[in-house]
Design a protein around this motif. Structure first.
Motif, PDB file in Angstrom:
ATOM      1  N   UNK A 161       0.824  -1.207   0.000  1.00 54.51           N
ATOM      2  CA  UNK A 161       0.000   0.000   0.000  1.00 54.51           C
ATOM      3  C   UNK A 161       0.859   1.258   0.000  1.00 54.51           C
ATOM      4  N   UNK A 162       2.098   1.139   0.461  1.00 49.44           N
ATOM      5  CA  UNK A 162       3.064   2.233   0.424  1.00 49.44           C
ATOM      6  C   UNK A 162       4.243   1.796  -0.445  1.00 49.44           C
ATOM      7  N   UNK A 163       5.044   2.729  -0.925  1.00 53.22           N
ATOM      8  CA  UNK A 163       6.248   2.347  -1.660  1.00 53.22           C
ATOM      9  C   UNK A 163       7.151   1.452  -0.802  1.00 53.22           C
ATOM     10  N   UNK A 164       7.802   0.495  -1.439  1.00 48.19           N
ATOM     11  CA  UNK A 164       8.729  -0.372  -0.719  1.00 48.19           C
ATOM     12  C   UNK A 164       9.950   0.438  -0.291  1.00 48.19           C
ATOM     13  N   UNK A 189      14.109  -0.012   1.918  1.00 46.74           N
ATOM     14  CA  UNK A 189      15.113  -0.937   2.447  1.00 46.74           C
ATOM     15  C   UNK A 189      14.969  -1.228   3.925  1.00 46.74           C
ATOM     16  N   UNK A 190      14.102  -0.462   4.627  1.00 44.35           N
ATOM     17  CA  UNK A 190      13.932  -0.659   6.067  1.00 44.35           C
ATOM     18  C   UNK A 190      12.782  -1.585   6.402  1.00 44.35           C
ATOM     19  N   UNK A 191      12.077  -2.089   5.399  1.00 38.04           N
ATOM     20  CA  UNK A 191      10.920  -2.949   5.652  1.00 38.04           C
ATOM     21  C   UNK A 191      10.856  -4.065   4.617  1.00 38.04           C
ATOM     22  N   UNK A 192       9.904  -4.967   4.823  1.00 40.73           N
ATOM     23  CA  UNK A 192       9.711  -6.115   3.936  1.00 40.73           C
ATOM     24  C   UNK A 192       8.298  -6.019   3.373  1.00 40.73           C
ATOM     25  N   UNK A 193       8.171  -6.099   2.061  1.00 45.01           N
ATOM     26  CA  UNK A 193       6.859  -6.002   1.424  1.00 45.01           C
ATOM     27  C   UNK A 193       6.372  -7.395   1.037  1.00 45.01           C
ATOM     28  N   UNK A 194       5.396  -7.884   1.777  1.00 44.98           N
ATOM     29  CA  UNK A 194       4.736  -9.160   1.500  1.00 44.98           C
ATOM     30  C   UNK A 194       3.274  -8.999   1.906  1.00 44.98           C
ATOM     31  N   UNK A 195       2.380  -9.478   1.088  1.00 44.49           N
ATOM     32  CA  UNK A 195       0.948  -9.296   1.342  1.00 44.49           C
ATOM     33  C   UNK A 195       0.380 -10.482   2.119  1.00 44.49           C
ATOM     34  N   UNK A 223      -9.839   4.798   3.485  1.00 49.68           N
ATOM     35  CA  UNK A 223      -9.951   3.379   3.152  1.00 49.68           C
ATOM     36  C   UNK A 223      -8.549   2.900   2.823  1.00 49.68           C
ATOM     37  N   UNK A 224      -8.373   1.607   2.665  1.00 57.36           N
ATOM     38  CA  UNK A 224      -7.042   1.068   2.357  1.00 57.36           C
ATOM     39  C   UNK A 224      -6.485   1.751   1.108  1.00 57.36           C
ATOM     40  N   UNK A 225      -5.388   2.475   1.277  1.00 58.07           N
ATOM     41  CA  UNK A 225      -4.781   3.192   0.166  1.00 58.07           C
ATOM     42  C   UNK A 225      -5.428   4.524  -0.153  1.00 58.07           C
TER      43      UNK A 225
END
Length: 384
Positions: free
Chosen positions: A122-125, A127-133, A229-231
């Motif tokens: 929902x946000x740009x990826x 390097x400080x986080x992991x993007x997995x749905x 709402x989401x996003x």
């Protein structure tokens, strides 16, 4: 490991997420204290809390109808905490297995330890986080899938950075004075607090084997009860984030700054006085947060209207910050320019005055694009 943490969770109309957050904390091996601050919710949060038979669930209830916001609620909760260690947790976060163990192994006095966020796209990826749905809405989340697959996402490393959820000793939080009411009810309050942690000399650590799943921004920005709402940004969030970015600039002299791993960057702040010809109401609104004092022509024409519009958005006395053009100047550094010549390019240059002045390091007068800078002293202004 048997150290107990107080998980501090403000929540406003986030019951479906709060239930998951609470369950994930209760699934940890140690039964920590959970402190829920119910901020004028109308979605059944209070009724659900009252139905829990949990002696380690502490509750503070704001009956409303007006909300207090994260600033007041986090500070209230941390003051109420019955353990020496607190964790600022969000109602839209899910703890992974051994979150507590992997945080506490790094915790020392004057240290702040953050978990690593796993987020849907929902946000740009970054390097400080992991993007997995693992689900965008609460009813899409599956604990078994999360516990199984999150083990493969863990990394045995630490980096320097800070963001929620963060854990520290309660006495260290109280020592820096907690959140600044300038940023109530929310937005930029965390960046301000993190800057003060760094100024106090605290070490900031991100543990990459301590994970939380973060549905993201359900407190206000994407909160459906606030019009989001989401996003989709809520009008409430758009107003507060704009208001408090301006307050952040007034206090710190710059926008929020951090490196690629979210470690705060704090530029020096100087006592800047802007002497501005051909200023109008629109330009006054743009320029005022970036200096200590702004001296303008037609002061009587613009200052009253601007103060009527803006004063309710800040604790700073705007009549002290906006002065007549020919008023006596008492700032350490004066910047004179013609606002009719201001462009996007030289406005961006204006925003970089702090590092430019620091690099110059000399008393004297010099020209820079449309600006004339007169540096009389380089004493640092206080971040207040």
């Amino acid at each position: 490991m048997n150290k107990k943490i107080t998980f501090v969770l403000p929540s406003r109309n986030n019951l479906e997420f709060l239930q998951l957050a609470y369950q994930s904390i209760r699934n940890l091996e140690t039964k920590h204290e959970v402190l829920v601050l119910n901020d004028a919710s109308t979605d059944g949060t209070q009724e659900w809390i009252e139905s829990q038979n949990d002696p380690d669930l502490i509750v503070y209830h704001n009956p409303g109808p007006e909300r207090i916001g994260i600033v007041g609620m986090f500070d209230k909760g941390i003051e109420m905490a019955r353990t020496d260690i607190i964790m600022a947790f969000h109602a839209d976060m899910i703890a992974c297995k051994d979150l507590d163990k992997n945080i506490l192994k790094h915790l020392k006095p004057q240290t702040v330890v953050s978990a690593t966020r796993v987020e849907p796209p929902l946000h740009p990826s970054g390097p400080e986080k992991i993007t997995v749905d693992f689900g965008i809405e609460a009813d899409q989340f599956n604990f078994n899938k999360w516990y199984l697959e999150s083990e493969n996402l863990k990394q045995d490393k630490t980096t320097e950075g800070i963001f929620a959820p963060w854990c520290m000793y309660k006495k260290d939080f109280l020592a820096v004075g907690g959140h600044d009411e300038l940023f109530a009810p929310q937005s930029k309050e965390d960046s301000d607090l993190f800057n003060r942690f760094v100024l106090a000399g605290y070490k900031v650590i991100q543990s990459w084997d301590a994970l939380v799943y973060h549905f993201t921004s359900r407190g206000s920005r994407f909160n459906k009860h606030a019009g989001g709402a989401a996003g989709q940004n809520s009008e409430e969030w758009l107003y507060t984030t704009n208001k408090n970015m301006r307050n952040f600039i007034r206090k710190w002299g710059n926008i929020v700054q951090h490196d690629h791993l979210m470690k705060p960057i704090i530029s020096p702040k100087y006592d800047l006085g802007f002497i501005v010809k051909n200023c109008n109401l629109y330009l006054l609104e743009i320029l005022e947060p970036w200096c200590s004092t702004i001296y303008i022509e037609n002061w009587n024409l613009f200052s009253k209207e601007y103060v009527q519009k803006e004063q309710s958005n800040t604790k700073y006395d705007l009549l002290e910050r906006i002065r007549p053009y020919d008023n006596e100047k008492q700032n350490g550094i004066l910047v004179e320019f013609d606002a009719s010549k201001l462009t996007n390019e030289n406005f961006q240059l204006l925003q970089k005055f702090s590092p430019i002045i620091e690099d110059t390091g000399e008393i004297g007068k010099f020209e820079l694009d449309i600006f004339t800078l007169d540096i009389m002293n380089m004493d640092k202004a206080k971040y207040v």
